[in-house]
Enzyme design. Sequence first.
Site, mmCIF file in Angstrom:
data_model
loop_
_atom_site.group_PDB
_atom_site.id
_atom_site.type_symbol
_atom_site.label_atom_id
_atom_site.label_comp_id
_atom_site.label_asym_id
_atom_site.label_seq_id
_atom_site.Cartn_x
_atom_site.Cartn_y
_atom_site.Cartn_z
ATOM 1 N N GLN A 266 1.006 12.441 -3.814
ATOM 2 C CA GLN A 266 -0.180 11.986 -4.536
ATOM 3 C C GLN A 266 -1.437 12.630 -3.940
ATOM 4 O O GLN A 266 -1.714 12.492 -2.750
ATOM 5 C CB GLN A 266 -0.296 10.457 -4.480
ATOM 6 N N TYR B 135 -10.967 5.417 -7.428
ATOM 7 C CA TYR B 135 -11.297 6.569 -6.569
ATOM 8 C C TYR B 135 -12.022 7.652 -7.375
ATOM 9 O O TYR B 135 -12.375 7.432 -8.531
ATOM 10 C CB TYR B 135 -10.033 7.063 -5.855
ATOM 11 N N ARG C 271 -1.931 9.588 -12.581
ATOM 12 C CA ARG C 271 -1.945 8.119 -12.559
ATOM 13 C C ARG C 271 -3.264 7.553 -13.093
ATOM 14 O O ARG C 271 -4.340 8.024 -12.699
ATOM 15 C CB ARG C 271 -1.739 7.625 -11.123
ATOM 16 N N GLY D 105 6.004 -0.891 -5.917
ATOM 17 C CA GLY D 105 5.233 -0.681 -4.698
ATOM 18 C C GLY D 105 5.753 -1.568 -3.579
ATOM 19 O O GLY D 105 6.678 -1.202 -2.843
HETATM 20 C C1 LIG Z 1 0.051 -1.143 1.070
HETATM 21 C C2 LIG Z 1 -0.330 -0.563 -0.267
HETATM 22 C C3 LIG Z 1 -0.888 0.713 -0.321
HETATM 23 C C4 LIG Z 1 -1.197 1.289 -1.554
HETATM 24 N N1 LIG Z 1 -1.676 2.587 -1.591
HETATM 25 C C5 LIG Z 1 -1.794 3.225 -2.770
HETATM 26 C C6 LIG Z 1 -2.076 4.612 -2.824
HETATM 27 O O1 LIG Z 1 -2.195 5.320 -1.803
HETATM 28 N N2 LIG Z 1 -2.190 5.184 -4.034
HETATM 29 C C7 LIG Z 1 -2.052 4.460 -5.195
HETATM 30 O O2 LIG Z 1 -2.177 5.024 -6.290
HETATM 31 N N3 LIG Z 1 -1.774 3.148 -5.172
HETATM 32 C C8 LIG Z 1 -1.605 2.518 -4.002
HETATM 33 N N4 LIG Z 1 -1.235 1.196 -3.974
HETATM 34 C C9 LIG Z 1 -0.933 0.501 -5.234
HETATM 35 C C10 LIG Z 1 0.566 0.562 -5.536
HETATM 36 O O3 LIG Z 1 0.971 1.880 -5.862
HETATM 37 C C11 LIG Z 1 0.922 -0.357 -6.724
HETATM 38 O O4 LIG Z 1 0.168 0.042 -7.828
HETATM 39 C C12 LIG Z 1 0.653 -1.822 -6.432
HETATM 40 O O5 LIG Z 1 1.206 -2.198 -5.178
HETATM 41 C C13 LIG Z 1 1.234 -2.717 -7.523
HETATM 42 O O6 LIG Z 1 2.635 -2.511 -7.633
HETATM 43 P P1 LIG Z 1 3.684 -3.568 -6.992
HETATM 44 O O7 LIG Z 1 3.378 -4.889 -7.652
HETATM 45 O O8 LIG Z 1 5.028 -3.045 -7.364
HETATM 46 O O9 LIG Z 1 3.436 -3.619 -5.528
HETATM 47 C C14 LIG Z 1 -0.967 0.575 -2.757
HETATM 48 C C15 LIG Z 1 -0.435 -0.710 -2.688
HETATM 49 C C16 LIG Z 1 -0.100 -1.278 -1.471
HETATM 50 C C17 LIG Z 1 0.525 -2.649 -1.436
#
Ligand SMILES: Cc1cc2nc3c(=O)[nH]c(=O)nc-3n(C[C@H](O)[C@H](O)[C@H](O)COP(=O)(O)O)c2cc1C
Length: 368
Positions: A101, A181, A228, A321
């Site tokens: 990414q 971002y 994304r 995630g």
């Molecule tokens: C610890 C953490 C770090 C994350 N870092 C990013 C990131 O670097 N880039 C991004 O697009 N989303 C990031 N997210 C968002 C996740 O990709 C995802 O959209 C979010 O956790 C919701 O999905 P989930 O319910 O399956 O966790 C992050 C989420 C978490 C929990």
Amino acid sequence: MNKQPLLEKLEKGNFQLSNRVVMAPMTRSRATNEEKAPFDIHVEYYRQRASAGLIITEGSQISEKAVGYINSPGIHTKAQVEGWKKVTEAVHAEGGKIFIQLWHVGRMSHPDFHGGDLPHAPSAINPNAKSFTPEGFKDTVTPKEMKLAEIKQTILDYQSAAKNAMEAGFDGVEIHSSNGYLLHQFFNKTSNIRTDEYGGSIENRAKILFEVIDAIKEVMPEEKIGLRLNPSLNGIFGMTMDEETIPTFDYIIEKLNAYKLAYLHLSEPFNDVSDIPYAVTKIAERYRPIFKGTLIINANFDQEKGNSYILEGLADAVAYGKPYVSNPDLVERFEQNAPLADWDADTFYTPGEKGYTDYPKLSVSKSI
Ligand SMILES: Cc1cc2nc3c(=O)[nH]c(=O)nc-3n(C[C@H](O)[C@H](O)[C@H](O)COP(=O)(O)O)c2cc1C
């Protein structure tokens, strides 16, 4: 044979996955070295998760200026490329697929990352959020409005990061145009009040994204570029929707059909936006009929919801995630309909192996 839609192969155009379980990008703040380069623990972390149909790495800064989180890895130096090479080799050795990414945080950064200089953004508007600096969370500041030359340079930075990603052995890149971002900051009227060719109209606010895609296309196949978007992000990461936000995403997503992208990765709303008049609460339902390519959907999915979205044709694959933080063998657990392990949010962003590479796989043998 296991009939779960999540476990079926995905073959659409040139984009093929061995299953439809995608590891969502997650910043884990483990690049605790001077170079901000991935090392042994990153190799092990991603290797453990290689049975995912696709791994999307944590956001990785495309330049010094792009950084905005403590200990996030980059993809703009030789040392970083060498570090990532070991990660891609390990994932490939396990039969996995991995995209990186590409990240520029824009106004979510802090002067502490830039020797006191202001972060860059489309306009000088403080997101009034928190920035995760080496000294802990700090209030964001009013950023510097980017000059045209700085926008052009940033597009070139995306391009050279993509070139580095190819050198590092990635199967593709995901442009992070989401979650408040830099690129997302260009899309919304509340964060972009420019009066030049990058502001004012929907087309102008979306322009930088297409210039980034076009620049990346020059150095790698279009079929390896993913993207994304999080259209209904409101009240998080400093983003505020307005009456033109959804029309802007409608325009962007329709226009993406002219490209042969690997995929479009969409997030359902991160929070309850049912009382926001401008928000769309069901993202896949709105955009599946509009986007003709491969669609990955994310946010708050469990196994059952993931299977039903694919079955209903609302998405081609589902990105998980937090479940991937604590279940390196998520695919195998789905195969066995096994329970999932809980994640520990306290170790999301802490250094070292704890809460990173020490979540065990299921020890039980495969069921029927
Ligand atoms: C610890 C953490 C770090 C994350 N870092 C990013 C990131 O670097 N880039 C991004 O697009 N989303 C990031 N997210 C968002 C996740 O990709 C995802 O959209 C979010 O956790 C919701 O999905 P989930 O319910 O399956 O966790 C992050 C989420 C978490 C929990």
